[in-house]
Design an enzyme around this catalytic site. Structure first.
Site, PDB file in Angstrom:
ATOM      1  N   ASP A  80     -53.455 -11.195 -31.087  1.00 52.96           N
ATOM      2  CA  ASP A  80     -52.433 -12.834 -31.847  1.00 52.96           C
ATOM      3  C   ASP A  80     -52.002 -12.940 -33.095  1.00 52.96           C
ATOM      4  O   ASP A  80     -51.472 -13.733 -32.934  1.00 52.96           O
ATOM      5  CB  ASP A  80     -53.591 -13.752 -31.043  1.00 52.96           C
ATOM      6  CG  ASP A  80     -53.591 -13.425 -29.190  1.00 52.96           C
ATOM      7  OD1 ASP A  80     -54.543 -14.272 -28.729  1.00 52.96           O
ATOM      8  OD2 ASP A  80     -52.706 -12.906 -29.180  1.00 52.96           O
TER       9      ASP A  80
ATOM     10  N   PRO B 254     -45.447   9.233 -54.181  1.00 51.56           N
ATOM     11  CA  PRO B 254     -44.091   8.410 -54.931  1.00 51.56           C
ATOM     12  C   PRO B 254     -42.849   8.075 -54.730  1.00 51.56           C
ATOM     13  O   PRO B 254     -42.563   6.802 -55.050  1.00 51.56           O
ATOM     14  CB  PRO B 254     -45.100   8.572 -55.921  1.00 51.56           C
ATOM     15  CG  PRO B 254     -46.289   9.239 -56.407  1.00 51.56           C
ATOM     16  CD  PRO B 254     -45.687  10.392 -54.956  1.00 51.56           C
TER      17      PRO B 254
ATOM     18  N   ARG C 116     -53.194   1.306 -34.784  1.00 53.40           N
ATOM     19  CA  ARG C 116     -53.600   0.212 -34.314  1.00 53.40           C
ATOM     20  C   ARG C 116     -51.893  -0.069 -32.818  1.00 53.40           C
ATOM     21  O   ARG C 116     -53.049  -1.333 -32.292  1.00 53.40           O
ATOM     22  CB  ARG C 116     -53.475  -0.427 -35.008  1.00 53.40           C
ATOM     23  CG  ARG C 116     -54.292  -0.045 -35.969  1.00 53.40           C
ATOM     24  CD  ARG C 116     -54.696  -1.164 -36.816  1.00 53.40           C
ATOM     25  NE  ARG C 116     -55.051  -3.301 -36.955  1.00 53.40           N
ATOM     26  CZ  ARG C 116     -53.917  -3.989 -36.469  1.00 53.40           C
ATOM     27  NH1 ARG C 116     -52.774  -3.470 -36.957  1.00 53.40           N
ATOM     28  NH2 ARG C 116     -54.861  -5.337 -36.315  1.00 53.40           N
TER      29      ARG C 116
ATOM     30  N   GLU D 174     -50.259  18.729 -59.078  1.00 49.94           N
ATOM     31  CA  GLU D 174     -48.496  18.059 -59.426  1.00 49.94           C
ATOM     32  C   GLU D 174     -47.909  17.431 -58.018  1.00 49.94           C
ATOM     33  O   GLU D 174     -46.888  17.197 -59.280  1.00 49.94           O
ATOM     34  CB  GLU D 174     -48.091  18.019 -60.259  1.00 49.94           C
ATOM     35  CG  GLU D 174     -49.189  18.543 -61.531  1.00 49.94           C
ATOM     36  CD  GLU D 174     -50.352  16.862 -61.810  1.00 49.94           C
ATOM     37  OE1 GLU D 174     -51.437  16.886 -61.841  1.00 49.94           O
ATOM     38  OE2 GLU D 174     -49.396  15.782 -62.110  1.00 49.94           O
TER      39      GLU D 174
HETATM   40  C1  4H7 Z   1     -51.316  12.986 -60.093  1.00 52.39           C
HETATM   41  N1  4H7 Z   1     -49.570  13.433 -59.403  1.00 52.39           N
HETATM   42  C2  4H7 Z   1     -50.976  13.580 -58.196  1.00 52.39           C
HETATM   43  C3  4H7 Z   1     -49.692  14.173 -56.988  1.00 52.39           C
HETATM   44  N2  4H7 Z   1     -48.828  13.099 -56.500  1.00 52.39           N
HETATM   45  C4  4H7 Z   1     -48.271  13.310 -55.808  1.00 52.39           C
HETATM   46  C5  4H7 Z   1     -46.384  14.349 -56.065  1.00 52.39           C
HETATM   47  C6  4H7 Z   1     -45.610  14.244 -54.469  1.00 52.39           C
HETATM   48  C7  4H7 Z   1     -46.214  14.574 -53.092  1.00 52.39           C
HETATM   49  C8  4H7 Z   1     -48.110  13.856 -53.294  1.00 52.39           C
HETATM   50  C9  4H7 Z   1     -48.573  13.433 -54.562  1.00 52.39           C
HETATM   51  C10 4H7 Z   1     -49.980  12.568 -53.799  1.00 52.39           C
HETATM   52  N3  4H7 Z   1     -50.514  11.280 -54.327  1.00 52.39           N
HETATM   53  C11 4H7 Z   1     -49.674  10.234 -53.609  1.00 52.39           C
HETATM   54  C12 4H7 Z   1     -49.485  10.368 -52.854  1.00 52.39           C
HETATM   55  C13 4H7 Z   1     -48.715   9.337 -51.858  1.00 52.39           C
HETATM   56  C14 4H7 Z   1     -48.176   8.417 -52.900  1.00 52.39           C
HETATM   57  C15 4H7 Z   1     -48.081   6.979 -52.213  1.00 52.39           C
HETATM   58  N4  4H7 Z   1     -47.361   6.200 -53.085  1.00 52.39           N
HETATM   59  O1  4H7 Z   1     -47.934   6.921 -51.289  1.00 52.39           O
HETATM   60  C16 4H7 Z   1     -49.193   8.187 -54.318  1.00 52.39           C
HETATM   61  N5  4H7 Z   1     -49.230   9.460 -54.873  1.00 52.39           N
HETATM   62  C17 4H7 Z   1     -48.162  13.183 -57.756  1.00 52.39           C
HETATM   63  C18 4H7 Z   1     -48.719  12.670 -59.251  1.00 52.39           C
END
Ligand code: 4H7
Length: 245
Positions: free
Chosen positions: A167, A88, A152, A115
């Site tokens: 297209d 995220p 793709r 986490e």
């Molecule tokens: C409860 N925790 C689960 C693990 N998470 C986390 C934290 C760090 C890395 C990956 C993750 C895996 N989660 C992802 C991964 C990508 C996206 C995206 N937006 O690309 C959304 N979520 C943080 C929150």
């Protein structure tokens, strides 16, 4: 193009790859996908890959040593491939970045769970990417999203049917136009007559106009990133005038 995915749930990846465009891409030899499970690189009898966070806090984190070993194995198998971490906190994945990735030989995708991961793993990560501002339980879906969007774009991957869809202007930085198929009348609504005209130049113009109009209405931010030709500007004006009526 070779994708190496580091994940403790390899079946999530291989299961999805059995179907659809990615499955066909593998069968055609256009893409190779390998998964590396950090559990196979864990140095303890229980194949442990997680541990409690220093400083306290809820949940568990992925330990660095198994991830670093899995990354090293992936690098050896996919030399030169950048290591991308789906999280995220990453930069937002857009079609422009997808097109850039389609030009590289290979990609290594790190899918986090628990986490998150020990910060020291990021020393081996080239870039952090997010597929959107929402939180998932793991990075496997984002890895599959990135992989499919990139695959793709590879020449020869999409069959004839899909390449016809190519297209559509969606890949040209515009929203897609409306699509219709049989029956001709649904709930009293007919198919726009232009699509039944057989006049392919007119049909293409109408589709471009619809893409431009919808992009202007729904995603002016996306339209702003595109330089419009004189013809496109005229089509958009006509579209707005028709809407105004
Ligand atoms: C409860 N925790 C689960 C693990 N998470 C986390 C934290 C760090 C890395 C990956 C993750 C895996 N989660 C992802 C991964 C990508 C996206 C995206 N937006 O690309 C959304 N979520 C943080 C929150």
């Amino acid at each position: 193009m070779r994708f190496d995915i580091i994940t403790i749930f390899p079946e999530l990846i291989h299961g999805y790859l059995r179907e659809g465009v990615l499955g066909r891409g593998q069968a055609k030899g256009l893409i190779q996908v390998h998964t590396w499970n950090p559990r196979d690189f864990s140095d303890n009898a229980y194949r442990r890959v997680d541990d409690r966070p220093f400083g306290g806090g809820p949940g568990m984190l992925m330990m660095a040593p198994p991830l670093l070993a899995a990354i090293a194995a992936a690098r050896a198998a996919n030399p030169g491939a950048p290591v991308l971490y789906l999280s995220p906190q990453g930069q937002r994945l857009q079609q422009s970045a997808v097109q850039d990735f389609a030009g590289v030989e290979g990609l290594i995708l790190l899918a986090g769970r628990y986490e998150g991961i020990d910060e020291r793993v990021l020393a081996e990560v080239d870039a952090e990417w997010s597929i959107g501002d929402y939180v998932l339980a793991g990075g496997e879906l984002p890895a599959l999203v990135l992989m499919e969007a990139v695959a793709r774009q590879l020449p020869g991957l999409l069959g004839h049917a899909d390449s016809a869809a190519e297209d559509s202007f969606a890949d040209a930085g515009l929203l897609d136009c409306p699509h219709y198929t049989r029956p001709e009348v649904v709930g009293g609504k007919k198919v726009p007559e232009v699509l039944l005209s057989g006049d392919h130049a007119r049909i293409r113009r109408w589709r471009l106009q619809q893409s431009l109009g919808r992009t202007a209405e729904r995603r002016p931010d996306v339209l702003a990133q595109r330089v419009l030709s004189a013809q496109e500007q005229q089509l958009l004006e006509d579209y707005r005038r028709q809407d105004g009526e």
